[in-house]
Design an enzyme around this catalytic site. Structure first.
Site, PDB file in Angstrom:
ATOM      1  N   ASP A 183       0.833  -1.202   0.000  1.00  0.00           N
ATOM      2  CA  ASP A 183       0.000   0.000   0.000  1.00  0.00           C
ATOM      3  C   ASP A 183       0.868   1.252   0.000  1.00  0.00           C
ATOM      4  OD1 ASP A 183      -2.965   1.022   0.761  1.00  0.00           O
ATOM      5  OD2 ASP A 183      -1.454   2.253   1.778  1.00  0.00           O
ATOM      6  N   TYR A 220       2.605  10.052  -0.164  1.00  0.00           N
ATOM      7  CA  TYR A 220       3.678   9.523   0.684  1.00  0.00           C
ATOM      8  C   TYR A 220       5.062   9.851   0.101  1.00  0.00           C
ATOM      9  CZ  TYR A 220       0.053   6.391   2.676  1.00  0.00           C
ATOM     10  OH  TYR A 220      -1.071   5.866   3.252  1.00  0.00           O
ATOM     11  N   LYS A 264      -2.997   5.852  -4.037  1.00  0.00           N
ATOM     12  CA  LYS A 264      -4.125   6.745  -3.732  1.00  0.00           C
ATOM     13  C   LYS A 264      -3.913   8.103  -4.370  1.00  0.00           C
ATOM     14  CE  LYS A 264      -3.992   4.566   0.799  1.00  0.00           C
ATOM     15  NZ  LYS A 264      -2.540   4.492   1.058  1.00  0.00           N
ATOM     16  N   HIS A 268      -7.914   9.334  -1.793  1.00  0.00           N
ATOM     17  CA  HIS A 268      -7.264   9.295  -0.483  1.00  0.00           C
ATOM     18  C   HIS A 268      -8.138   9.901   0.623  1.00  0.00           C
ATOM     19  CE1 HIS A 268      -2.965   9.182   1.366  1.00  0.00           C
ATOM     20  NE2 HIS A 268      -3.871   8.836   2.245  1.00  0.00           N
TER      21      HIS A 268
END
Ligand code: A2P
Length: 273
Positions: A42, A47, A72, A105
């Site tokens: 994931d 990120y 996401k 997200h």
């Protein structure tokens, strides 16, 4: 060890979370995770580690089809065209032909664009670029609106869930609507939850670690946890939760740790770019 999604595809029952890891950390962690048997990875555009994840996937000693890669869409890319662009950017950073699961997200209700964003997700699924599509941090009302306005259902809702925030009502609603609950911060981000006497007592009783007890709770509820660890031994133990069971009383004791306090953002108000 998979769960069925409402679109007919299947998804591993537990995965590796990669927040907060940078590209190098993610590359190392994902490489090691795959060698341990993790198949669900994931990540997210926000990120900043999709390139590292992608590099590990490219070098993995297993076929691409065996891996289930989730990413996401970040908040700055809500809206139809922006979502298509955001997906393409993620796909390029990952170096993949397709992603297995693409999630919105955060709903960002104040922006008022998640339905338009969702139409782009439906398009990506039709094209086979996102094999499955879902949401993250959505409330039932937000999901109902998506479905009412587009006719397309998400197959997953990834939300904060751990015994400290057990999401009883939400997970029942999602189950009724055939939407898989995926748990982020499944360990409650570590030390406090894992040191709770209820958890440590159950760990001692089962000859397991506190993290294994908590992850077993998720799995028995039918949720898909994505614990984050960069530590090889913790990654190993986190995956090793499929050969013991908690009793209904033990499950209830863990559920009773719920405080009603989130560690992360609230779906109705959270702002993320
Ligand atoms: P580390 O990366 O150093 O292993 P969550 O997934 O709920 O956000 O929790 C992640 C946090 O929990 C990280 O700080 C991670 O530290 C820690 N953690 C992950 N697995 C374990 C484990 N098996 N035992 C103890 N702590 C863990």
């Amino acid at each position: 060890m998979t769960v069925m999604l409402a679109d007919g595809r299947s998804m591993p029952r537990l995965g590796l979370g990669t927040w907060p890891m940078n590209d190098d950390e993610a590359r190392q962690a994902v490489t090691h995770a795959v060698s341990l048997g993790y198949r669900l990875i994931d990540t997210a555009a926000s990120y900043g580690n999709e390139s590292g994840v992608g590099a590990a996937v490219a070098d993995a000693p297993v076929a691409r089809e065996e891996l289930f890669v989730t990413t996401k869409l970040r908040g700055s890319h809500h809206g139809y065209d922006a979502a298509l662009r955001g997906f393409e950017e993620s796909r390029r950073r990952l170096g993949l032909d397709y992603v297995d699961l693409f999630l919105i997200h955060w709903p960002l209700p104040d922006r008022g664009l998640y339905t338009e964003t969702w139409r782009a997700f439906a398009h990506l699924r039709e094209q086979g670029l996102a094999r499955s599509i879902g949401v993250s941090n959505f409330t039932p009302a937000q999901i109902e609106r998506l479905v009412a306005e587009t006719g397309v259902r998400p197959v997953v809702n990834q939300v904060e869930m751990h015994p400290g925030f057990p999401q009883r009502e939400l997970r029942a609603w999602l189950a009724e609507h055939d939407i898989v609950t995926e748990s982020w911060s499944p360990l409650g981000r570590g030390s406090k939850l894992l040191g709770e006497p209820v958890v440590t007592d159950l760990a001692a009783a089962h000859g397991r670690t506190p993290a294994q007890v908590v992850l077993r709770w998720h799995v028995q509820l039918g949720a898909v946890p994505i614990p984050k660890s960069a530590d090889p031994e913790r990654m190993r133990q986190n995956l090793d939760v499929f050969d013991f069971a908690l009793t209904p009383e033990e499950m209830a004791a863990l559920d009773a740790l719920g405080t009603g306090v989130r560690l992360g953002g609230d779906p109705d108000t959270h702002v993320e770019l």
